[in-house]
Design a protein around this motif. Structure first.
Motif, PDB file in Angstrom:
ATOM      1  N   ASP A  14       0.261  -1.368   0.229  1.00  0.00           N
ATOM      2  CA  ASP A  14       0.270   0.211   0.261  1.00  0.00           C
ATOM      3  C   ASP A  14       0.647   1.428  -0.171  1.00  0.00           C
ATOM      4  O   ASP A  14       2.092   1.245   0.418  1.00  0.00           O
ATOM      5  N   PHE A  41      -7.900  -4.998  -8.801  1.00  0.00           N
ATOM      6  CA  PHE A  41      -8.765  -5.921  -7.839  1.00  0.00           C
ATOM      7  C   PHE A  41      -8.429  -5.721  -6.346  1.00  0.00           C
ATOM      8  O   PHE A  41      -7.200  -4.954  -6.031  1.00  0.00           O
ATOM      9  N   PRO A  42      -8.864  -5.790  -5.798  1.00  0.00           N
ATOM     10  CA  PRO A  42     -10.573  -5.668  -5.316  1.00  0.00           C
ATOM     11  C   PRO A  42     -11.511  -4.988  -5.786  1.00  0.00           C
ATOM     12  O   PRO A  42     -11.387  -3.869  -6.304  1.00  0.00           O
ATOM     13  N   LEU A  56     -12.766  -5.928   3.620  1.00  0.00           N
ATOM     14  CA  LEU A  56     -12.119  -4.090   4.156  1.00  0.00           C
ATOM     15  C   LEU A  56     -12.130  -3.288   5.432  1.00  0.00           C
ATOM     16  O   LEU A  56     -10.804  -2.549   6.109  1.00  0.00           O
ATOM     17  N   HIS A  68     -10.560 -14.844   1.206  1.00  0.00           N
ATOM     18  CA  HIS A  68      -9.140 -15.676   0.844  1.00  0.00           C
ATOM     19  C   HIS A  68      -9.611 -15.184  -0.713  1.00  0.00           C
ATOM     20  O   HIS A  68      -9.931 -15.145  -1.589  1.00  0.00           O
ATOM     21  N   PHE A  71     -12.050 -12.872  -2.284  1.00  0.00           N
ATOM     22  CA  PHE A  71     -11.284 -12.474  -3.330  1.00  0.00           C
ATOM     23  C   PHE A  71     -10.779 -13.096  -4.832  1.00  0.00           C
ATOM     24  O   PHE A  71     -10.416 -12.294  -5.351  1.00  0.00           O
ATOM     25  N   ARG A  75     -11.774 -12.916  -8.862  1.00  0.00           N
ATOM     26  CA  ARG A  75     -10.849 -12.360 -10.099  1.00  0.00           C
ATOM     27  C   ARG A  75     -11.339 -13.621 -10.667  1.00  0.00           C
ATOM     28  O   ARG A  75     -11.539 -12.697 -12.167  1.00  0.00           O
ATOM     29  N   ARG A  96      -3.492  -4.918  -9.031  1.00  0.00           N
ATOM     30  CA  ARG A  96      -3.933  -5.644  -7.884  1.00  0.00           C
ATOM     31  C   ARG A  96      -4.169  -7.032  -9.421  1.00  0.00           C
ATOM     32  O   ARG A  96      -5.240  -6.852  -9.298  1.00  0.00           O
ATOM     33  N   SER A 100      -1.233  -9.691  -5.444  1.00  0.00           N
ATOM     34  CA  SER A 100      -1.459  -9.233  -3.886  1.00  0.00           C
ATOM     35  C   SER A 100      -2.425 -10.583  -3.258  1.00  0.00           C
ATOM     36  O   SER A 100      -2.569 -10.282  -1.926  1.00  0.00           O
ATOM     37  N   GLY A 101      -2.695 -10.896  -4.017  1.00  0.00           N
ATOM     38  CA  GLY A 101      -4.149 -12.436  -3.217  1.00  0.00           C
ATOM     39  C   GLY A 101      -3.071 -13.229  -2.182  1.00  0.00           C
ATOM     40  O   GLY A 101      -3.556 -13.156  -1.205  1.00  0.00           O
ATOM     41  N   SER A 105      -3.090 -12.362   1.480  1.00  0.00           N
ATOM     42  CA  SER A 105      -3.090 -13.408   2.345  1.00  0.00           C
ATOM     43  C   SER A 105      -2.111 -14.211   3.479  1.00  0.00           C
ATOM     44  O   SER A 105      -2.492 -15.038   4.480  1.00  0.00           O
ATOM     45  N   LYS A 108      -0.997 -13.346   7.169  1.00  0.00           N
ATOM     46  CA  LYS A 108      -1.456 -13.787   8.079  1.00  0.00           C
ATOM     47  C   LYS A 108      -1.660 -15.674   9.067  1.00  0.00           C
ATOM     48  O   LYS A 108      -1.246 -16.468   7.820  1.00  0.00           O
ATOM     49  N   GLU A 148      -8.397   0.914   6.645  1.00  0.00           N
ATOM     50  CA  GLU A 148      -8.404  -0.280   6.614  1.00  0.00           C
ATOM     51  C   GLU A 148      -7.728  -1.305   6.905  1.00  0.00           C
ATOM     52  O   GLU A 148      -7.163  -0.606   7.248  1.00  0.00           O
ATOM     53  N   ARG A 149      -7.778  -2.383   6.701  1.00  0.00           N
ATOM     54  CA  ARG A 149      -7.610  -3.212   6.954  1.00  0.00           C
ATOM     55  C   ARG A 149      -5.733  -3.346   6.829  1.00  0.00           C
ATOM     56  O   ARG A 149      -6.491  -3.111   5.702  1.00  0.00           O
TER      57      ARG A 149
HETATM   58  P1  DGP Z   1      -6.761  -1.148  -2.602  1.00  0.00           P
HETATM   59  O1  DGP Z   1      -7.932  -1.309  -2.983  1.00  0.00           O
HETATM   60  O2  DGP Z   1      -5.855  -2.096  -3.920  1.00  0.00           O
HETATM   61  O3  DGP Z   1      -6.064  -0.383  -1.903  1.00  0.00           O
HETATM   62  O4  DGP Z   1      -6.671  -2.872  -1.371  1.00  0.00           O
HETATM   63  C1  DGP Z   1      -7.697  -3.029  -1.132  1.00  0.00           C
HETATM   64  C2  DGP Z   1      -6.292  -3.912  -0.440  1.00  0.00           C
HETATM   65  O5  DGP Z   1      -6.656  -5.354  -0.460  1.00  0.00           O
HETATM   66  C3  DGP Z   1      -5.690  -3.593   0.013  1.00  0.00           C
HETATM   67  O6  DGP Z   1      -4.706  -3.804   1.031  1.00  0.00           O
HETATM   68  C4  DGP Z   1      -4.433  -5.386  -0.468  1.00  0.00           C
HETATM   69  C5  DGP Z   1      -5.926  -5.875  -0.285  1.00  0.00           C
HETATM   70  N1  DGP Z   1      -5.869  -7.409  -1.276  1.00  0.00           N
HETATM   71  C6  DGP Z   1      -6.218  -7.310  -2.291  1.00  0.00           C
HETATM   72  N2  DGP Z   1      -6.031  -8.658  -2.938  1.00  0.00           N
HETATM   73  C7  DGP Z   1      -6.253  -9.519  -2.388  1.00  0.00           C
HETATM   74  C8  DGP Z   1      -5.882 -10.820  -1.991  1.00  0.00           C
HETATM   75  O7  DGP Z   1      -7.004 -11.498  -2.870  1.00  0.00           O
HETATM   76  N3  DGP Z   1      -6.400 -11.007  -0.300  1.00  0.00           N
HETATM   77  C9  DGP Z   1      -6.512 -10.402   0.525  1.00  0.00           C
HETATM   78  N4  DGP Z   1      -6.089 -10.812   1.816  1.00  0.00           N
HETATM   79  N5  DGP Z   1      -6.366  -8.721   0.063  1.00  0.00           N
HETATM   80  C10 DGP Z   1      -6.018  -8.661  -1.133  1.00  0.00           C
END
Ligand code: DGP
Ligand code: NA
Ligand code: NA
Length: 206
Positions: A14, A41-42, A56, A68, A71, A75, A96, A100-101, A105, A108, A148-149
């Motif tokens: 981020d 994405f998302p 989020l 997960h 997300f 896609r 993304r 990123s996924g 994930s 964690k 955000e988370r």
């Molecule tokens: P953004 O809208 O680009 O700020 O993304 C939102 C948040 O979600 C960012 O912290 C990254 C996270 N993220 C994106 N794709 C995934 C995913 O597939 N799994 C998880 N756990 N987080 C994701």
């Protein structure tokens, strides 16, 4: 039939400036008559995306594995649209994707890279991944995280390690600690190389 568009994914932690650079690249390519669209994405606009958005924004809680898969489903629900656009000759710049996924994930506890990768298998593979890399110091100077988370330093450090663990030869590691314009020029050069490799000709002549 039109030649397939190029498929470029931007990844990174981020605040690295991904969204800004994606949009600048899309605008520049369209001005050079390379039909290009932005996706991200998302994608929070779908029904699944709305659940992800609530998660989020910490409005709801979900188990890590369930979220997960949401997300990933996000896609997959857009996969036919991506495929159709690429096949019609439109290039895609995507903010993304699966990486990123997996990187977020797997940061964690109790989640590993392989488990997270499984539902991504079979999605369209990008021609290149541009990984925007920003040092913690430079990131800190860009101001605080949002609410955000995932927006905290320890988590983002683990995410960065996960990106590095996934990196392959089609990834371009880009130092994002430079001006918007310098970064944009570097990205244009990289795009041109990828486009030339996949299309046989550069999109612009030097
Ligand atoms: P953004 O809208 O680009 O700020 O993304 C939102 C948040 O979600 C960012 O912290 C990254 C996270 N993220 C994106 N794709 C995934 C995913 O597939 N799994 C998880 N756990 N987080 C994701
Ligand atoms: Na974010
Ligand atoms: Na983990």
């Amino acid at each position: 039939m039109a030649q397939r568009g190029a498929f470029i994914v931007f990844e990174g932690c981020d605040r690295a400036g991904k969204t800004t650079q994606c949009k600048k690249l899309v605008d520049a390519l369209n001005r050079k008559n390379v039909p290009t669209e932005f996706m991200n994405f998302p994608d929070r606009s779908t029904a699944i995306g709305q659940i992800i958005n609530d998660y989020l924004q910490k409005k709801i809680h979900l188990p890590d594995k369930a979220v997960h898969l949401l997300f990933s489903a996000n896609r997959w629900e857009l996969e036919p649209k991506l495929r159709e656009k690429l096949e019609s000759g439109i290039s895609l710049v995507v903010d993304r994707y699966s990486y990123s996924g997996v990187a977020f994930s797997a940061a964690k506890k109790g989640m590993d890279l392989q488990w997270c990768w499984n539902p991504e298998i079979g999605l369209l593979e990008p021609d290149a991944v541009f990984l925007l890399n920003l040092s913690e110091e430079a990131a800190a100077m860009r101001g605080g995280f949002g609410q955000e988370r995932y927006e905290n330093l320890d988590f983002q450090k683990q995410v960065k390690e996960n990106f590095m663990a996934m990196k392959s030869s089609s990834w371009k590691l880009i130092d994002a600690d430079k001006s918007l314009e310098d970064l944009h020029l570097e990205i244009m050069e990289l795009f041109n190389k990828v486009y030339t490799t996949s299309h046989g000709t550069p999109f612009k002549r030097f």
